[in-house]
Write a protein that holds these residues in place. Structure first.
Motif, PDB file in Angstrom:
ATOM      1  N   PRO A  43       0.817  -1.221   0.000  1.00 23.95           N
ATOM      2  CA  PRO A  43       0.000   0.000   0.000  1.00 23.95           C
ATOM      3  C   PRO A  43       0.851   1.272   0.000  1.00 23.95           C
ATOM      4  O   PRO A  43       0.448   2.281  -0.601  1.00 23.95           O
ATOM      5  N   GLU A  44       2.005   1.229   0.625  1.00 21.73           N
ATOM      6  CA  GLU A  44       2.859   2.422   0.666  1.00 21.73           C
ATOM      7  C   GLU A  44       3.523   2.736  -0.676  1.00 21.73           C
ATOM      8  O   GLU A  44       4.179   3.767  -0.817  1.00 21.73           O
ATOM      9  N   ASP A  45       3.362   1.860  -1.659  1.00 21.31           N
ATOM     10  CA  ASP A  45       3.847   2.149  -3.007  1.00 21.31           C
ATOM     11  C   ASP A  45       2.854   3.005  -3.800  1.00 21.31           C
ATOM     12  O   ASP A  45       3.158   3.428  -4.919  1.00 21.31           O
ATOM     13  N   THR A  46       1.687   3.243  -3.229  1.00 21.52           N
ATOM     14  CA  THR A  46       0.675   4.051  -3.901  1.00 21.52           C
ATOM     15  C   THR A  46       1.205   5.460  -4.132  1.00 21.52           C
ATOM     16  O   THR A  46       1.632   6.142  -3.199  1.00 21.52           O
ATOM     17  N   ALA A  47       1.203   5.881  -5.384  1.00 24.39           N
ATOM     18  CA  ALA A  47       1.746   7.195  -5.760  1.00 24.39           C
ATOM     19  C   ALA A  47       1.564   7.405  -7.255  1.00 24.39           C
ATOM     20  O   ALA A  47       1.216   6.470  -7.993  1.00 24.39           O
ATOM     21  N   GLU A  48       1.810   8.635  -7.672  1.00 23.30           N
ATOM     22  CA  GLU A  48       1.947   8.934  -9.098  1.00 23.30           C
ATOM     23  C   GLU A  48       3.403   8.666  -9.453  1.00 23.30           C
ATOM     24  O   GLU A  48       4.306   9.143  -8.772  1.00 23.30           O
ATOM     25  N   TYR A  49       3.614   7.901 -10.510  1.00 23.32           N
ATOM     26  CA  TYR A  49       4.963   7.539 -10.929  1.00 23.32           C
ATOM     27  C   TYR A  49       5.318   8.292 -12.202  1.00 23.32           C
ATOM     28  O   TYR A  49       4.529   8.334 -13.157  1.00 23.32           O
ATOM     29  N   TYR A  50       6.517   8.842 -12.215  1.00 21.33           N
ATOM     30  CA  TYR A  50       6.998   9.641 -13.332  1.00 21.33           C
ATOM     31  C   TYR A  50       8.324   9.096 -13.837  1.00 21.33           C
ATOM     32  O   TYR A  50       9.173   8.685 -13.040  1.00 21.33           O
TER      33      TYR A  50
END
Length: 125
Positions: A90-97
Motif C-alpha cells: 500500500p505504501e507504493d501508492t503514488a503517481e509515478y513519473y
C-alpha cells in the motif's frame, strides 16, 4: 517536440505486480540516464530507480524502500524503459513519473531534462 509518456499504472492488490512503461518521442532514451520517481499525496517526490545511459556501465539504482521488489530495464529496439513493480505494498501508492537526464539518483546528481506526465499506481485491497 520531446515527449515522455508513462503507462501501465492501475489498481492492484497488495502483493500484486505491474509493469510501468516510459515511451519517448523526439529523443532516444539510450542517450539518457532514465529515472523513475514517485510522489504520493502530501509527500515529497522520491527517486525510486535509475538506469545509466546505454553507453555507460549499465548501472542501476534502487531506493531502499523498493530494493528487491522493483526492476528497471531498457528495450533499445522499442525506445522504451520499464519499471517492473513486484510484491506491491500500500505504501507504493503514488503517481509515478519517468525522466530523461544525466547523472544518477544514487549520487544525488541526477539532472532531469525531460519529464513525463505520470501514471497512477494504487495498491489497495
Amino acid at each position: 517536440q520531446v515527449q515522455l509518456v508513462e503507462s501501465g499504472g492501475g489498481l492492484v492488490q497488495p502483493g500484486g505486480s505491474l509493469r510501468l512503461s516510459c515511451a519517448s518521442s523526439g529523443i532516444t532514451l539510450d542517450f539518457y540516464a532514465i529515472g523513475w520517481f514517485r510522489q504520493a499525496p502530501g509527500k515529497a517526490r522520491e527517486g525510486v530507480s535509475c538506469i545509466s545511459r546505454s553507453d555507460g556501465d549499465g548501472s542501476t539504482y534502487y531506493a531502499d524502500s523498493v530494493k528487491g521488489r522493483f526492476t528497471i530495464s531498457r528495450d533499445t529496439a522499442k525506445n522504451m524503459v520499464y519499471l517492473h513493480l513486484n510484491n506491491l505494498k500500500p505504501e507504493d501508492t503514488a503517481e509515478y513519473y519517468c525522466a530523461a537526464g544525466t547523472g544518477s539518483i544514487a549520487y544525488n546528481d541526477y539532472t532531469p531534462y525531460y519529464w513525463g506526465q505520470g501514471t497512477q499506481v494504487t495498491v489497495s485491497s
